[in-house]
Structure formats: structure tokens, C-alpha cells
Design an enzyme around this catalytic site. Structure first.
Site, short mmCIF file in Angstrom:
data_model
loop_
_atom_site.label_atom_id
_atom_site.label_comp_id
_atom_site.label_asym_id
_atom_site.label_seq_id
_atom_site.Cartn_x
_atom_site.Cartn_y
_atom_site.Cartn_z
N GLU A 35 1.03 -1.18 0.09
CA GLU A 35 -0.13 0.05 -0.16
C GLU A 35 0.86 1.25 -0.04
OE1 GLU A 35 -3.24 0.01 -1.28
OE2 GLU A 35 -3.77 -1.31 0.17
N HIS A 36 0.43 2.01 -0.83
CA HIS A 36 1.21 3.47 -1.00
C HIS A 36 2.65 3.23 -1.70
CE1 HIS A 36 -1.82 6.23 0.24
NE2 HIS A 36 -2.18 5.26 1.30
N THR A 37 2.82 2.13 -2.02
CA THR A 37 4.20 1.86 -2.62
C THR A 37 4.27 2.05 -4.18
OG1 THR A 37 3.58 -0.39 -2.67
CG2 THR A 37 4.99 0.17 -0.92
N ASP A 38 3.11 2.13 -4.99
CA ASP A 38 3.01 2.32 -6.18
C ASP A 38 3.92 3.55 -6.85
OD1 ASP A 38 0.91 3.75 -5.45
OD2 ASP A 38 -0.40 3.22 -7.21
N LEU A 126 -12.40 0.87 -3.33
CA LEU A 126 -12.35 -0.44 -3.93
C LEU A 126 -11.89 0.09 -5.55
CD1 LEU A 126 -15.09 -2.42 -2.27
CD2 LEU A 126 -12.46 -2.54 -1.83
N SER A 127 -11.81 1.40 -5.89
CA SER A 127 -11.26 1.94 -7.27
C SER A 127 -12.37 2.01 -8.25
CB SER A 127 -10.35 0.98 -7.56
OG SER A 127 -9.13 1.75 -7.68
N SER A 128 -13.73 2.55 -7.79
CA SER A 128 -14.49 2.65 -8.95
C SER A 128 -14.29 3.60 -9.99
CB SER A 128 -15.99 3.21 -8.15
OG SER A 128 -15.61 4.38 -7.39
N ASP A 173 -4.34 0.94 -9.64
CA ASP A 173 -5.80 0.66 -9.91
C ASP A 173 -6.09 0.43 -11.25
OD1 ASP A 173 -5.50 1.17 -7.04
OD2 ASP A 173 -6.60 3.19 -7.30
N TYR A 223 -3.02 12.35 0.72
CA TYR A 223 -2.33 11.53 -0.15
C TYR A 223 -0.86 12.26 -1.08
CZ TYR A 223 -2.03 8.28 -4.12
OH TYR A 223 -1.47 7.17 -4.98
C1 GLA Z 1 -5.02 5.02 -4.37
C2 GLA Z 1 -4.23 5.20 -5.58
C3 GLA Z 1 -3.32 4.17 -5.86
C4 GLA Z 1 -2.27 3.78 -4.67
C5 GLA Z 1 -3.28 3.31 -3.36
C6 GLA Z 1 -2.70 3.22 -2.17
O1 GLA Z 1 -5.80 3.57 -4.74
O2 GLA Z 1 -4.94 5.19 -6.63
O3 GLA Z 1 -2.32 4.48 -6.95
O4 GLA Z 1 -1.37 4.68 -4.43
O5 GLA Z 1 -4.34 4.36 -3.29
O6 GLA Z 1 -1.88 1.96 -2.25
#
Ligand code: GLA
Length: 393
Positions: A35-38, A126-128, A173, A223
Site C-alpha cells: 500500500e502506497h508503494t506504487d 475499491l477503485s470505482s 488501480d 495523499y
Molecule cells: C489509491 C491510488 C493508488 C495507490 C493506493 C494506495 O488507490 O489510486 O495508486 O497509491 O491509493 O496504495
């Protein structure tokens, strides 16, 4: 056809009195770990889920693009080539962002009509948003007759979100919404953007999503602040290890942490420690999944949550409460927040036989003071599914 697809097609026909030519779908995701590594070039291990956004479209003569959102019961329109980032309907901005990026890469979009609907909960982490971007791109591929490389497709949707919608997200995502595979997590290397499919095959165990119902707040400003702090961390690392070629925090190991501690502020050091240990937890999780070491998978999840709570400081009371409740249920191996944090969902890895006990424990013990009285967490098993697809063309 699923109920969702039928619903989108019927709404399309009712709204526009024509038949759709292309129907496309793209899923939301859970991130198992990483998480938060991308955005620091690290490792992530997301999986696509069986919650998706479906978009049906048909070309029409002229330059007008008109859409209908089932979930917002709202119509919106614009002219090709004229996309307004300040447009009032949020859902339409995601669509316009993708169209505008397509035009920048010389794919001229003509007039079309569409209807869009989905079952990815909005604002739950959940990335809608990646799902609607990827559903739009996939529908355009069908409508205009081309097929993009997966990494390029993910990058295009990320640019739409960064540049047009104005959320400075990483690549995870959009990448998983495109490349997800049934029964597999996808290990993404966010430095070279390569990936490896990791089978999720731990008989007798399952994964659950627990939606805290706390909508993500603060996420944009916090963020962006985390991103800046991580960049500062990389600068400190370059100063601390002048002989090394440090492209980003990915090039820092756990063994480097003591020296880092002396060379940056306390806050930046904590952010760095999260990223560095999280990258190694991702790889440990991958190895444990391969070896069927369910205990180790669980320890990595708990470790990730603690690090996100204490070092990266992106958790909140509701998510911490859920993880605490879960950790008290016999048969639960591990749990952690998933996504950006500040609300949204927790995932848990557990013995299938413990599912009922989890439901009981959460229903008895989860009564967040910050949310309206009577709020209950939603719990559902994760079905790991395929990435974006064309349903009909
Ligand atoms: C959100 C961002 C992703 C990622 C996560 C944290 O979902 O869209 O790119 O940074 O937060 O892991």
C-alpha cells in the site's frame, strides 16, 4: 448476461431509443498488500474483484457525446474535442478524461451515446474511478476498432485521472483493472511496470472485504502530502548513500534504515520505513502464498496494517477498530486496510470455517461513534475475477 449488464443495456435502449454497438466492463479491485508503494516505484499485489462498471455505447453522426449514468440517474453531454475538467458531474469527468487522452494520442473520437452503471461501491477504496476509466477506454477500443497494449492502456487512464480529474494517483488501480485474472493476484513492479500472475490457491481459506462505511475523507490532500514526503525520503537517501544509484525508495533496503534515520526528519523517516518494509512484506506474501504458508500471509497483513497506521499514518479509528475485532476471532490469519486509507475497507484472510464468527463479531462489536447510529459494516467474500473485457461488439 449478468443482471448488471442487462440493466445497463436496458437503460441504454430506454434512454437513447437505439441498440448499443459495444458493451464493455472493467472491475474494481482489492489490494492484498503493497500500500502506497506504487508511486515510489515499489511492489503491489492487487486483485480484480467481481464488482465492476459496465458501459454500453453506440456511435451517432455528428460531434455530440451524450451519456446517462444509472447510479446518479443523470444525463451529461459534450462535444468531441471540447472537454471541460470543471464539468459538474463527477462520473462524466472520468469519461471525458479518457476521451481527451485518447485524442492526445491521435485517436479521434466521434459522436456517440452511452449508458454506464456499476456495483463497485463509491468512495470505499475499491477503485470505482479506475473502473469507470478503464470501462470507457475498453468501450472506445470496441467502438473505434483498435486494441492498446495493457501497460499503455493503464498509463492512459492514469494520465486521465492525474491530469484531467486532478487526483495524483499511482498506476496500481488502472493496471489491475486492465490485467486482472480470475483466481490470481497480480504482482506489479511499479518501476519497470512488468507483472507476474500469482495464483491464489489456499484451500480451506478465504478472503473477505469488510466495508467500514466510513467514506474516505481528506484523501487528496493527505495523499499528495505522503507523495511529497516520500520524494523527500528519496532525496535523503541520495544524500546518505552518495555512491549508490538511488532512483527511488525502491532502492533502499531494510538494512539501510538505521543510516536513513539519522539523515532525515522523524516524519520522513517513518514514511520511508513504511515503504521499505512494505516492499519486503509484498515479496514475503508472494513467497508464503506459493508455499501455502497461511500463517505467514496473515502476519504480513497485520504487519502492513500496523505500518500504515503508525508509520504512514493513513488509517483511521474505524479501520483500526475493525482490524482489532478481526484479530480477536479464532481462525483469522490476518487483516489490514486496503486502498488509500482514511476510511473505506479492510480485507481479512481467514479459515473458511471462521466466516460466520467474523460476521457475528463485527455485528456485535462494530459500532463506530463517528457514523450514524445503526451503521453496520458490509461483509462479503472476495471473488477474484478477470480484468477489463468487451462483452459484446
Ligand atoms: C489509491 C491510488 C493508488 C495507490 C493506493 C494506495 O488507490 O489510486 O495508486 O497509491 O491509493 O496504495
Amino acid at each position: 448476461m449478468s443482471i448488471l449488464v442487462t440493466n445497463v443495456v436496458e437503460s441504454f435502449k430506454k434512454q437513447w431509443s437505439i441498440e448499443p454497438q459495444t458493451i464493455a466492463a472493467a472491475p474494481g479491485r482489492v489490494n492484498l498488500i503493497g500500500e502506497h508503494t506504487d508511486y515510489t516505484g515499489g511492489f503491489v499485489l492487487p486483485a480484480a474483484i467481481d464488482r465492476e462498471i459496465v458501459l454500453a455505447a453506440a456511435r451517432v453522426p455528428g460531434k455530440t457525446i451524450s451519456g446517462y449514468s444509472i447510479d446518479f440517474d443523470e444525463e451529461a453531454s459534450c462535444e468531441t474535442g471540447n472537454y471541460d475538467p470543471g464539468y459538474p458531474s463527477g462520473w462524466f469527468r472520468y469519461v471525458m478524461g479518457v476521451l481527451s487522452e485518447l485524442e492526445k494520442s491521435d485517436r479521434t473520437v466521434g459522436g456517440f451515446r452511452f449508458a454506464v452503471g456499476g456495483n463497485v461501491p463509491i468512495g470505499s477504496g475499491l477503485s470505482s474511478s479506475a473502473a469507470i476509466e478503464m470501462a470507457t477506454l475498453t468501450a472506445m477500443e470496441g467502438l473505434m476498432g483498435f486494441r492498446m497494449d495493457d501497460v499503455q492502456a493503464a498509463l492512459l487512464c492514469q494520465r486521465a485521472e492525474n491530469g484531467f480529474v486532478g487526483m495524483n494517483c499511482g498506476i496500481m488501480d488502472q493496471y489491475i483493472s486492465r490485467t486482472g485474472k480470475k483466481d490470481h493476484a497480480v504482482l506489479i513492479d511499479c518501476t519497470d511496470l512488468s507483472h507476474r500472475m500469482i495464483p491464489i490457491n489456499t484451500p480451506g481459506f478465504s478472503w473477505l472485504v469488510i466495508d467500514s462505511k466510513k467514506k474516505r475523507g481528506l484523501v487528496d490532500s493527505e495523499y499528495n502530502r505522503r507523495r511529497t514526503e516520500c520524494e523527500e525520503g528519496a532525496q535523503c537517501a541520495r544524500a546518505a548513500f552518495p555512491g549508490r544509484n538511488i532512483r527511488g525508495l525502491r532502492n533502499i533496503d531494510v538494512a539501510d534504515l538505521p543510516l536513513m534515520e539519522a539523515s532525515c526528519t522523524r516524519t520522513v523517516f517513518k514514511r520511508v520505513r513504511h515503504i521499505v518494509t512494505e516492499n519486503s512484506r509484498v515479496m514475503e506474501t508472494v513467497n508464503a502464498l506459493k508455499a501455502g504458508d497461511t500463517g505467514m500471509v496473515g502476519r504480513c497483513l497485520y504487519g502492513s496494517h500496523a505500518s500504515l497506521r503508525d508509520d504512514f499514518e493513513v488509517s483511521c479509528e474505524e479501520l483500526d477498530t475493525l482490524v482489532d475485532i478481526l484479530s480477536g476471532v479464532e481462525g483469522v490469519s490476518g487483516a489490514r486496510l486496503t486502498g488509500a486509507g482514511f476510511g473505506g475497507c479492510v480485507i481479512a484472510f481467514l479459515k473458511e470455517s471462521a466466516e460466520k464468527a467474523v460476521e457475528e463479531a463485527v455485528s456485535e462489536q462494530y459500532h463506530p461513534k463517528s457514523l450514524p447510529k445503526g451503521t453496520r459494516a458490509d461483509i462479503w467474500p472476495i471473488t477474484i475475477s478477470d480484468g477489463a473485457r468487451i462483452i459484446r461488439n
